[in-house]
Design a protein around this motif. Structure first.
Motif, PDB file in Angstrom:
ATOM      1  N   ASN A 110       0.822  -1.219   0.000  1.00  0.00           N
ATOM      2  CA  ASN A 110       0.000   0.000   0.000  1.00  0.00           C
ATOM      3  C   ASN A 110       0.854   1.267   0.000  1.00  0.00           C
ATOM      4  OD1 ASN A 110      -2.521  -1.354   0.069  1.00  0.00           O
ATOM      5  ND2 ASN A 110      -2.293  -1.678   2.278  1.00  0.00           N
ATOM      6  N   ALA A 111       2.109   1.127   0.399  1.00  0.00           N
ATOM      7  CA  ALA A 111       2.996   2.293   0.467  1.00  0.00           C
ATOM      8  C   ALA A 111       3.782   2.503  -0.822  1.00  0.00           C
ATOM      9  CB  ALA A 111       3.966   2.140   1.641  1.00  0.00           C
ATOM     10  N   ILE A 112       3.541   1.645  -1.816  1.00  0.00           N
ATOM     11  CA  ILE A 112       4.311   1.704  -3.064  1.00  0.00           C
ATOM     12  C   ILE A 112       3.504   2.358  -4.176  1.00  0.00           C
ATOM     13  CG2 ILE A 112       5.422   0.311  -4.862  1.00  0.00           C
ATOM     14  CD1 ILE A 112       5.977  -1.792  -2.676  1.00  0.00           C
ATOM     15  N   ASP A 113       4.123   3.314  -4.869  1.00  0.00           N
ATOM     16  CA  ASP A 113       3.509   3.935  -6.038  1.00  0.00           C
ATOM     17  C   ASP A 113       3.880   3.069  -7.240  1.00  0.00           C
ATOM     18  OD1 ASP A 113       2.614   5.421  -8.155  1.00  0.00           O
ATOM     19  OD2 ASP A 113       3.521   7.318  -7.507  1.00  0.00           O
ATOM     20  N   PHE A 114       2.950   2.243  -7.693  1.00  0.00           N
ATOM     21  CA  PHE A 114       3.244   1.279  -8.742  1.00  0.00           C
ATOM     22  C   PHE A 114       3.443   1.914 -10.122  1.00  0.00           C
ATOM     23  CE2 PHE A 114       1.726  -1.576  -5.474  1.00  0.00           C
ATOM     24  CZ  PHE A 114       2.564  -2.674  -5.628  1.00  0.00           C
ATOM     25  N   GLN A 115       3.180   3.212 -10.230  1.00  0.00           N
ATOM     26  CA  GLN A 115       3.499   3.918 -11.477  1.00  0.00           C
ATOM     27  C   GLN A 115       4.971   4.296 -11.528  1.00  0.00           C
ATOM     28  OE1 GLN A 115       0.645   7.213 -11.569  1.00  0.00           O
ATOM     29  NE2 GLN A 115      -0.296   6.284 -13.372  1.00  0.00           N
ATOM     30  N   LYS A 116       5.629   4.257 -10.375  1.00  0.00           N
ATOM     31  CA  LYS A 116       7.000   4.738 -10.294  1.00  0.00           C
ATOM     32  C   LYS A 116       8.012   3.623 -10.058  1.00  0.00           C
ATOM     33  CE  LYS A 116       5.725   9.047 -10.730  1.00  0.00           C
ATOM     34  NZ  LYS A 116       5.789  10.031  -9.636  1.00  0.00           N
ATOM     35  N   ILE A 117       7.654   2.389 -10.378  1.00  0.00           N
ATOM     36  CA  ILE A 117       8.626   1.300 -10.239  1.00  0.00           C
ATOM     37  C   ILE A 117       8.710   0.482 -11.521  1.00  0.00           C
ATOM     38  CG2 ILE A 117       8.294   1.149  -7.727  1.00  0.00           C
ATOM     39  CD1 ILE A 117       6.788  -1.503  -8.220  1.00  0.00           C
ATOM     40  N   SER A 118       9.913  -0.012 -11.784  1.00  0.00           N
ATOM     41  CA  SER A 118      10.123  -0.939 -12.901  1.00  0.00           C
ATOM     42  C   SER A 118      10.197  -2.365 -12.372  1.00  0.00           C
ATOM     43  CB  SER A 118      11.424  -0.601 -13.634  1.00  0.00           C
ATOM     44  OG  SER A 118      11.329   0.661 -14.257  1.00  0.00           O
ATOM     45  N   TYR A 119      10.618  -2.487 -11.117  1.00  0.00           N
ATOM     46  CA  TYR A 119      10.659  -3.790 -10.458  1.00  0.00           C
ATOM     47  C   TYR A 119      10.371  -3.578  -8.983  1.00  0.00           C
ATOM     48  CZ  TYR A 119      15.226  -2.567  -8.435  1.00  0.00           C
ATOM     49  OH  TYR A 119      16.234  -1.963  -7.726  1.00  0.00           O
ATOM     50  N   LEU A 120       9.942  -4.621  -8.330  1.00  0.00           N
ATOM     51  CA  LEU A 120       9.692  -4.577  -6.895  1.00  0.00           C
ATOM     52  C   LEU A 120      10.852  -5.277  -6.207  1.00  0.00           C
ATOM     53  CD1 LEU A 120       7.753  -3.914  -4.556  1.00  0.00           C
ATOM     54  CD2 LEU A 120       6.648  -6.120  -4.958  1.00  0.00           C
ATOM     55  N   GLY A 121      11.579  -4.546  -5.369  1.00  0.00           N
ATOM     56  CA  GLY A 121      12.731  -5.133  -4.697  1.00  0.00           C
ATOM     57  C   GLY A 121      12.751  -4.781  -3.219  1.00  0.00           C
ATOM     58  N   TRP A 122      13.155  -5.722  -2.399  1.00  0.00           N
ATOM     59  CA  TRP A 122      13.268  -5.447  -0.973  1.00  0.00           C
ATOM     60  C   TRP A 122      14.289  -6.403  -0.342  1.00  0.00           C
ATOM     61  CZ3 TRP A 122       9.559  -8.472  -3.090  1.00  0.00           C
ATOM     62  CH2 TRP A 122       9.260  -9.699  -2.486  1.00  0.00           C
ATOM     63  N   VAL A 123      14.723  -6.025   0.852  1.00  0.00           N
ATOM     64  CA  VAL A 123      15.756  -6.788   1.567  1.00  0.00           C
ATOM     65  C   VAL A 123      15.219  -7.276   2.907  1.00  0.00           C
ATOM     66  CG1 VAL A 123      18.041  -6.673   2.638  1.00  0.00           C
ATOM     67  CG2 VAL A 123      17.614  -5.482   0.482  1.00  0.00           C
ATOM     68  N   PHE A 131      15.094  -9.795  -2.493  1.00  0.00           N
ATOM     69  CA  PHE A 131      14.053 -10.360  -3.340  1.00  0.00           C
ATOM     70  C   PHE A 131      13.704  -9.374  -4.448  1.00  0.00           C
ATOM     71  CE2 PHE A 131      13.744 -12.149   0.845  1.00  0.00           C
ATOM     72  CZ  PHE A 131      13.482 -13.503   0.636  1.00  0.00           C
ATOM     73  N   ILE A 132      13.529  -9.889  -5.649  1.00  0.00           N
ATOM     74  CA  ILE A 132      13.133  -9.065  -6.788  1.00  0.00           C
ATOM     75  C   ILE A 132      11.928  -9.714  -7.467  1.00  0.00           C
ATOM     76  CG2 ILE A 132      13.754  -8.360  -9.133  1.00  0.00           C
ATOM     77  CD1 ILE A 132      16.520  -7.754  -8.210  1.00  0.00           C
ATOM     78  N   VAL A 133      10.919  -8.894  -7.736  1.00  0.00           N
ATOM     79  CA  VAL A 133       9.722  -9.343  -8.451  1.00  0.00           C
ATOM     80  C   VAL A 133       9.580  -8.481  -9.694  1.00  0.00           C
ATOM     81  CG1 VAL A 133       7.200  -9.501  -8.374  1.00  0.00           C
ATOM     82  CG2 VAL A 133       8.558 -10.178  -6.373  1.00  0.00           C
ATOM     83  N   TYR A 134       9.284  -9.142 -10.820  1.00  0.00           N
ATOM     84  CA  TYR A 134       9.245  -8.427 -12.105  1.00  0.00           C
ATOM     85  C   TYR A 134       8.310  -9.151 -13.067  1.00  0.00           C
ATOM     86  CZ  TYR A 134      11.099  -6.238 -16.398  1.00  0.00           C
ATOM     87  OH  TYR A 134      11.243  -5.553 -17.587  1.00  0.00           O
ATOM     88  N   VAL A 141       7.460 -13.011 -12.160  1.00  0.00           N
ATOM     89  CA  VAL A 141       8.528 -13.899 -11.703  1.00  0.00           C
ATOM     90  C   VAL A 141       9.215 -13.300 -10.484  1.00  0.00           C
ATOM     91  CG1 VAL A 141       8.932 -14.819 -14.017  1.00  0.00           C
ATOM     92  CG2 VAL A 141      10.273 -12.850 -13.224  1.00  0.00           C
ATOM     93  N   GLY A 142       9.873 -14.157  -9.732  1.00  0.00           N
ATOM     94  CA  GLY A 142      10.593 -13.703  -8.560  1.00  0.00           C
ATOM     95  C   GLY A 142      11.935 -14.383  -8.415  1.00  0.00           C
ATOM     96  N   VAL A 143      12.904 -13.638  -7.921  1.00  0.00           N
ATOM     97  CA  VAL A 143      14.250 -14.170  -7.692  1.00  0.00           C
ATOM     98  C   VAL A 143      14.708 -13.724  -6.317  1.00  0.00           C
ATOM     99  CG1 VAL A 143      16.677 -13.912  -8.321  1.00  0.00           C
ATOM    100  CG2 VAL A 143      14.990 -14.347 -10.100  1.00  0.00           C
ATOM    101  N   GLN A 144      15.312 -14.641  -5.594  1.00  0.00           N
ATOM    102  CA  GLN A 144      15.899 -14.311  -4.294  1.00  0.00           C
ATOM    103  C   GLN A 144      17.384 -14.627  -4.335  1.00  0.00           C
ATOM    104  OE1 GLN A 144      15.344 -17.082  -0.987  1.00  0.00           O
ATOM    105  NE2 GLN A 144      14.030 -18.326  -2.331  1.00  0.00           N
ATOM    106  N   GLY A 145      18.163 -13.932  -3.508  1.00  0.00           N
ATOM    107  CA  GLY A 145      19.592 -14.191  -3.483  1.00  0.00           C
ATOM    108  C   GLY A 145      20.259 -13.604  -2.265  1.00  0.00           C
ATOM    109  N   ARG A 146      21.508 -13.986  -2.090  1.00  0.00           N
ATOM    110  CA  ARG A 146      22.288 -13.472  -0.969  1.00  0.00           C
ATOM    111  C   ARG A 146      22.559 -11.987  -1.173  1.00  0.00           C
ATOM    112  NH1 ARG A 146      25.507 -15.786   2.815  1.00  0.00           N
ATOM    113  NH2 ARG A 146      25.300 -17.838   1.839  1.00  0.00           N
ATOM    114  N   TYR A 147      22.477 -11.254  -0.084  1.00  0.00           N
ATOM    115  CA  TYR A 147      22.630  -9.798  -0.113  1.00  0.00           C
ATOM    116  C   TYR A 147      23.823  -9.426   0.769  1.00  0.00           C
ATOM    117  CZ  TYR A 147      21.281  -4.889   0.862  1.00  0.00           C
ATOM    118  OH  TYR A 147      21.237  -3.516   1.005  1.00  0.00           O
ATOM    119  N   THR A 148      24.900  -8.945   0.124  1.00  0.00           N
ATOM    120  CA  THR A 148      26.111  -8.600   0.864  1.00  0.00           C
ATOM    121  C   THR A 148      26.459  -7.134   0.651  1.00  0.00           C
ATOM    122  OG1 THR A 148      26.935 -10.854   0.431  1.00  0.00           O
ATOM    123  CG2 THR A 148      28.510  -9.241   1.290  1.00  0.00           C
ATOM    124  N   PRO A 149      26.181  -6.254   1.634  1.00  0.00           N
ATOM    125  CA  PRO A 149      26.471  -4.828   1.487  1.00  0.00           C
ATOM    126  C   PRO A 149      27.929  -4.577   1.162  1.00  0.00           C
ATOM    127  CG  PRO A 149      25.061  -5.211   3.387  1.00  0.00           C
ATOM    128  CD  PRO A 149      25.535  -6.560   2.918  1.00  0.00           C
TER     129      PRO A 149
END
Length: 216
Positions: A110-123, A131-134, A141-149
């Motif tokens: 509900n906090a996301i402006d879906f007109q202003k995103i090309s992909y949905l990503g969060w940590v 996680f990335i959704v596109y 589709v969705g992809v998850q992976g290791r996140y190393t700052p």
């Protein structure tokens, strides 16, 4: 009236080209230089669309006569009603993309402006996963992976120089004679803030290639 047809990355590209033309005009560049910048901007914008009808072309072509700051702003504002939303995505749809992830933490949609995103990503900081959704080839589709700052670097999606993390995902493809424990990880540096990344991304080629390499 034309239906929404401008995707977020295309709108970002338009804004980038408008800014370059506006700078040339504000800096008092030679009229021939301004004309060259304008033609270049127009070409790059049109090339970002695979198909446009005549009314859509006319709308995009509104860039041509602009020279003043307020005119550039009005032009961009005139395009906003034609921004195409990232197709509606629900918590249930997202959870189906990651069936093996227990207690998946889905962002507040509900906090996301879906007109202003090309992909949905969060940590998920707790598990150091990203996680990335596109929408790839008409399919969610969705992809998850290791996140190393990491330190500052160049994001492979938006090409911005910013705080990045190494995002590495295990590809599903395997050689024909691979052993049962074979795996291959594909990694790229990506913005730590997907919101800011979505504000800059002007092409989705790298994102789509990455997803295809991981998923197929």
């Amino acid at each position: 009236m034309s239906k929404p047809f401008i995707r977020n990355h295309q709108y970002n590209l338009i804004k980038q080209q408008v800014l370059q033309l506006q700078r040339a005009c504000n800096n008092g560049a030679d009229p021939k230089v301004i004309e060259a910048v304008q033609h270049s901007a127009q070409s790059k914008i049109l090339e970002s669309f695979s198909e446009l009808n005549e009314s859509q072309k006319d709308l995009i072509a509104g860039l041509e006569p602009l020279r003043k700051s307020e005119e550039f702003q009005k032009y961009l504002q005139s395009l906003e009603p034609f921004l195409e939303k990232f197709s509606t995505t629900t918590n249930k749809q997202i959870m189906k993309l990651f069936p093996k992830v227990k207690k998946l933490k889905v962002p507040d949609l509900n906090a996301i402006d879906f007109q202003k995103i090309s992909y949905l990503g969060w940590v998920d900081i707790g598990t150091n996963k990203m996680f990335i959704v596109y929408h790839l080839d008409g399919k969610l589709v969705g992809v998850q992976g290791r996140y190393t700052p990491s330190n500052k670097g160049i994001c492979f999606l938006c090409n911005g120089i910013t705080d990045v993390a190494l995002f590495s995902a295990i590809t599903k493809s395997k050689p024909a004679n691979a052993s049962s424990d074979y795996y291959k990880a594909i990694g790229n540096y990506i913005c730590t803030d997907s919101h800011e990344c979505n504000k800059r991304i002007s092409k989705v080629d790298s994102l789509e290639k990455f997803l295809q390499d991981v998923l197929y």
